[in-house]
Design an enzyme around this catalytic site. Sequence first.
Site, PDB file in Angstrom:
ATOM      1  N   LEU A  93      -4.034  27.569  -5.402  1.00 30.34           N
ATOM      2  CA  LEU A  93      -4.490  28.545  -6.395  1.00 30.34           C
ATOM      3  C   LEU A  93      -3.316  29.159  -7.142  1.00 30.34           C
ATOM      4  CD1 LEU A  93      -7.317  30.418  -4.478  1.00 30.34           C
ATOM      5  CD2 LEU A  93      -7.575  28.867  -6.426  1.00 30.34           C
ATOM      6  N   CYS A  94      -2.258  29.487  -6.412  1.00 36.06           N
ATOM      7  CA  CYS A  94      -1.077  30.057  -7.061  1.00 36.06           C
ATOM      8  C   CYS A  94      -0.499  29.086  -8.076  1.00 36.06           C
ATOM      9  CB  CYS A  94      -0.002  30.385  -6.013  1.00 36.06           C
ATOM     10  SG  CYS A  94      -0.416  31.741  -4.916  1.00 36.06           S
ATOM     11  N   ALA A  95      -0.361  27.837  -7.655  1.00 35.53           N
ATOM     12  CA  ALA A  95       0.204  26.830  -8.550  1.00 35.53           C
ATOM     13  C   ALA A  95      -0.703  26.632  -9.757  1.00 35.53           C
ATOM     14  CB  ALA A  95       0.403  25.521  -7.811  1.00 35.53           C
TER      15      ALA A  95
END
Length: 133
Positions: A93-95
């Site tokens: 999700l961060c990426a």
Amino acid sequence: MSGGGIARGRLAEERKSWRKNHPHGFVAKPDNAQDGSLDLMVWKCIIPGKPGTDWEGGFFPLTLHFSEDYPSKPPKCKFPQVSSILMSTHLELCAYLILNEDYGWRPAITVKQILVGIQDLLDQPNPADPAQN
């Protein structure tokens, strides 16, 4: 110069810049192609856990896959299986937030900025973003 030539030229410059100056503990280098040559389109990376966080002491591997359309389009980021599914999902999700061409990608973003950004998101997720719970 073709689109692939632009991508490879940019990645060669980023590699040169990375080798001269990169954040301590981080690794980012082109993978080896089957013939043993460097494959500038696939980079193996390691992000260290930030000191003073729950991630301190950890090393988080990932692979960046660049397309012939780079830097107009962001690389795809793949995390190998890590110790927990939750961690893997969180990193994906961060990426996604950094590398989504419709969300915030800009061609000026460098490999160094991608990796430092993912490290920052490990300990400082953005709870206001609908992609993160």
